[in-house]
Enzyme design. Structure first.
Site, PDB file in Angstrom:
ATOM      1  N   ASP A 108      75.063  73.283  51.091  1.00  0.00           N
ATOM      2  CA  ASP A 108      76.058  72.353  51.618  1.00  0.00           C
ATOM      3  C   ASP A 108      76.659  71.615  50.437  1.00  0.00           C
ATOM      4  OD1 ASP A 108      77.447  70.837  53.590  1.00  0.00           O
ATOM      5  OD2 ASP A 108      75.915  69.277  53.534  1.00  0.00           O
TER       6      ASP A 108
ATOM      7  N   ASP B 195      79.380  68.761  49.779  1.00  0.00           N
ATOM      8  CA  ASP B 195      80.211  67.756  50.438  1.00  0.00           C
ATOM      9  C   ASP B 195      81.008  66.972  49.400  1.00  0.00           C
ATOM     10  OD1 ASP B 195      79.320  68.393  52.973  1.00  0.00           O
ATOM     11  OD2 ASP B 195      77.677  66.947  52.930  1.00  0.00           O
TER      12      ASP B 195
ATOM     13  N   ARG C 273      70.732  74.604  56.531  1.00  0.00           N
ATOM     14  CA  ARG C 273      71.756  75.364  55.839  1.00  0.00           C
ATOM     15  C   ARG C 273      71.293  75.801  54.449  1.00  0.00           C
ATOM     16  NH1 ARG C 273      75.407  71.029  56.605  1.00  0.00           N
ATOM     17  NH2 ARG C 273      74.983  71.466  58.746  1.00  0.00           N
TER      18      ARG C 273
ATOM     19  N   ARG D 138      76.518  80.814  52.848  1.00  0.00           N
ATOM     20  CA  ARG D 138      76.587  79.878  53.959  1.00  0.00           C
ATOM     21  C   ARG D 138      77.393  80.471  55.098  1.00  0.00           C
ATOM     22  NH1 ARG D 138      77.393  73.991  54.413  1.00  0.00           N
ATOM     23  NH2 ARG D 138      77.803  73.577  56.607  1.00  0.00           N
TER      24      ARG D 138
HETATM   25  N1  PH2 Z   1      72.499  67.325  55.433  1.00  0.00           N
HETATM   26  C1  PH2 Z   1      72.831  67.399  56.690  1.00  0.00           C
HETATM   27  C2  PH2 Z   1      71.957  66.978  57.776  1.00  0.00           C
HETATM   28  N2  PH2 Z   1      70.748  66.372  57.341  1.00  0.00           N
HETATM   29  N3  PH2 Z   1      69.251  65.708  55.669  1.00  0.00           N
HETATM   30  C3  PH2 Z   1      68.953  65.597  54.371  1.00  0.00           C
HETATM   31  N4  PH2 Z   1      67.790  65.027  54.026  1.00  0.00           N
HETATM   32  N5  PH2 Z   1      69.789  66.056  53.392  1.00  0.00           N
HETATM   33  C4  PH2 Z   1      70.972  66.641  53.704  1.00  0.00           C
HETATM   34  O1  PH2 Z   1      71.727  67.035  52.787  1.00  0.00           O
HETATM   35  C5  PH2 Z   1      71.330  66.759  55.060  1.00  0.00           C
HETATM   36  C6  PH2 Z   1      70.434  66.272  56.031  1.00  0.00           C
HETATM   37  C7  PH2 Z   1      74.141  67.929  57.084  1.00  0.00           C
HETATM   38  O2  PH2 Z   1      74.934  68.215  56.035  1.00  0.00           O
HETATM   39 MG    MG Z   2      79.054  69.737  54.555  1.00  0.00          MG
HETATM   40 MG    MG Z   3      76.344  67.442  54.478  1.00  0.00          MG
END
Ligand code: PH2
Ligand code: MG
Ligand code: MG
Length: 167
Positions: free
Chosen positions: A101, A103, A98, A88
């Site tokens: 990710d 979180d 990305r 990343r």
């Molecule tokens: N993460 C984002 C922005 N948009 N859309 C989906 N469907 N799933 C994600 O994990 C996601 C996103 C920014 O972290």
């Molecule tokens: Mg994040």
């Molecule tokens: Mg996110």
């Protein structure tokens, strides 16, 4: 894992670049190795329409539950190190595509609002790609400041979301 009280944390996993399915599976494998942390469960994997800019590929999303002795910011450090290890680059546009990710969605019943970390994760309570995987793992969960997960799921459409696995 060390002795003493741990905290239940939930981690959102997402990818929409470079073979997202494999990226998410790889991240889940790496999350099994987090220090001072016991891996508890992974949700099903979902294909999810992008939130944010529409001109990006669909995401693969999942949620992982752990019990951890790491304090919130130390856990965040570990998650960001895993993101880096998985390729990343931290220069991407907001809500842009990305490779991976990770979180920190929830940390026990804690509410945290600092410059670096907001928990519960902002928007969690209305994002299908977070709520439905969370519900797979812990349908009785309460979201601090928002209420029962089951009620949030009932209010959240899933027409932008498709399970990829049945585990
Ligand atoms: N993460 C984002 C922005 N948009 N859309 C989906 N469907 N799933 C994600 O994990 C996601 C996103 C920014 O972290
Ligand atoms: Mg994040
Ligand atoms: Mg996110």
């Amino acid at each position: 894992m060390s002795e003493g009280k741990s905290s239940r944390a939930f981690i959102g996993v997402g990818s929409n670049l470079n073979d997202p399915l494999q990226q998410v599976n790889n991240a889940i494998a790496l999350l099994h190795e987090l220090k001072d942390t016991r891996f508890l469960a992974a949700s099903r994997l979902y294909c999810s329409r992008p939130l944010g800019p529409a001109d990006q590929p669909d995401y693969v999303n999942a949620v992982v539950a752990v019990d951890t002795h790491l304090p919130p910011l130390a856990l965040l450090d570990e998650l960001q190190a895993l993101e880096t290890r998985q390729g990343r680059a931290r220069t991407g546009q907001r809500w842009g595509p990305r490779v991976i990710d990770l979180d920190l969605l929830l940390y026990g019943e804690q509410t945290i609002a600092t410059a670096r970390l907001i928990v519960p994760h902002p928007g969690l309570h209305q994002r299908s790609f977070v709520l439905y995987p969370l519900y797979d793992i812990d349908p009785g969960l309460n979201i601090p400041g928002q209420g029962p997960l089951a009620e949030l799921v009932a209010r959240c459409k899933a027409d932008d979301l498709e399970p990829l696995t049945s585990a």
